[in-house]
Design a protein around this motif. Structure first.
Motif, PDB file in Angstrom:
ATOM      1  N   THR A 179      -1.458  10.694   7.628  1.00 57.12           N
ATOM      2  CA  THR A 179      -0.879   9.105   7.499  1.00 57.12           C
ATOM      3  C   THR A 179       0.425   8.809   7.803  1.00 57.12           C
ATOM      4  N   GLN A 238      -2.900  12.559   3.999  1.00 59.88           N
ATOM      5  CA  GLN A 238      -2.598  11.569   2.840  1.00 59.88           C
ATOM      6  C   GLN A 238      -2.930  12.180   1.773  1.00 59.88           C
ATOM      7  N   GLN A 239      -2.729  13.281   1.080  1.00 61.50           N
ATOM      8  CA  GLN A 239      -3.157  14.250   0.071  1.00 61.50           C
ATOM      9  C   GLN A 239      -1.324  13.544  -0.827  1.00 61.50           C
ATOM     10  N   ASP A 262      -0.469  10.400  -1.630  1.00 62.16           N
ATOM     11  CA  ASP A 262      -1.514  10.272  -2.953  1.00 62.16           C
ATOM     12  C   ASP A 262      -0.813  10.457  -4.282  1.00 62.16           C
ATOM     13  N   GLU A 263      -0.809  11.776  -4.487  1.00 63.66           N
ATOM     14  CA  GLU A 263       0.363  12.141  -5.541  1.00 63.66           C
ATOM     15  C   GLU A 263       1.621  11.687  -5.147  1.00 63.66           C
ATOM     16  N   SER A 286       1.870   8.195  -5.205  1.00 62.34           N
ATOM     17  CA  SER A 286       1.445   7.505  -5.411  1.00 62.34           C
ATOM     18  C   SER A 286       1.634   7.508  -6.990  1.00 62.34           C
ATOM     19  N   ARG A 287       0.647   8.800  -7.877  1.00 64.40           N
ATOM     20  CA  ARG A 287       1.108   9.226  -8.859  1.00 64.40           C
ATOM     21  C   ARG A 287       2.287   9.786  -9.272  1.00 64.40           C
TER      22      ARG A 287
END
Length: 269
Positions: A181, A257-258, A261-262, A264-265
């Motif tokens: 992304t 993208q991972q 995602d990481e 955002s967590r």
């Protein structure tokens, strides 16, 4: 009122007139030749891209491109990746040459090509994002045919609306498939030799470098700073820019993208 006598056509005037007429014809002929030559070269670029695309099933927002590597390598063994941005003209094979000049103006068949090829930096370890930064270069060809425009569309990432509407970049190699992304885009003035680091002594220096470029970004994700904290590698797409500095380069920095995602967590400090 008496009319002024018309000037006689002296031999000198006749010769000058003929010379100017011949010059006009030559200039018009040269312009037409260059135009037809340019059209022919653009068509050659488009034909090579179209040929390569016959060996690939294009990806979508949900599925990556499916690449027939054997067929592509039979045409040129230097092919090493495929890049696609769904919903855009960007859908190209990627090569790696001995130097960054190898495929600057050379097609997959080894002959001169106006658009060259899309290629990764010759100093990169390879296409599998092994280095902290993998650089991917492509020409910006002002062509009506998307197939021959190469990376020209990449320059539109400097528009925030376009940036937001195209959050996916597929990067496929023989070994891996990456869903990337865009993190941000920025523009640099043109220099004779654009030297952008591929690796840094420490991870912190790498992230500091990304933050510096984020500070001069034209467009970016709203959470870009947080994503940088989780980033250990980027893929950077590069093409020419003719807007900001008259002639510069647009760089679009992408992350897996991972990683997003990481980030955002990860709870805020």
């Amino acid at each position: 009122m008496a009319k002024k006598p018309r000037r006689k056509w002296t031999l000198r005037r006749k010769v000058l007139f003929c010379l100017l007429l011949v010059l006009d014809v030559v200039l018009i002929g040269a312009a037409l030749w260059f135009w037809f030559d340019r059209m022919g070269q653009e068509q050659t670029v488009a034909d090579q891209v179209t040929q390569a695309q016959t060996h690939v099933e294009a990806g979508t927002a949900d599925t990556p491109p499916k690449v027939d590597w054997a067929a592509l390598k039979a045409e040129n063994p230097d092919v090493c990746a495929w890049v696609q941005i769904p919903g855009t003209p960007v859908n190209f094979p990627v090569y790696q040459g001995e130097t960054n000049d190898t495929y600057l103006r050379t097609g997959a068949d080894g002959n001169y090509s106006l658009g060259g090829l899309i290629f990764i930096d010759s100093q990169n370890t390879g296409p599998d994002l092994t280095d902290q930064q993998t650089m991917v270069y492509g020409h910006h060809i002002n062509s009506q045919d998307p197939a021959s425009s190469m990376f020209a569309w990449i320059d539109t990432y400097n528009d925030q609306q376009v940036f937001d509407e195209h959050p996916l970049v597929w990067w496929v190699t023989e070994q891996q498939t990456w869903r990337l992304t865009p993190l941000y885009s920025y523009v640099l003035p043109e220099t004779d030799h654009m030297e952008v680091p591929l690796s840094w002594p420490t991870e912190q220096e790498f992230r500091d470098y990304l933050r510096h470029d984020l500070s001069i970004a034209e467009t970016s994700r709203p959470d870009a700073d947080a994503v940088i904290d989780a980033t250990d590698r980027v893929l950077t797409l590069v093409t020419c820019n003719y807007d900001k500095y008259g002639r510069g380069r647009t760089l679009v920095v992408c992350v897996p993208q991972q990683t997003v995602d990481e980030a955002s967590r990860t709870p805020a400090a």
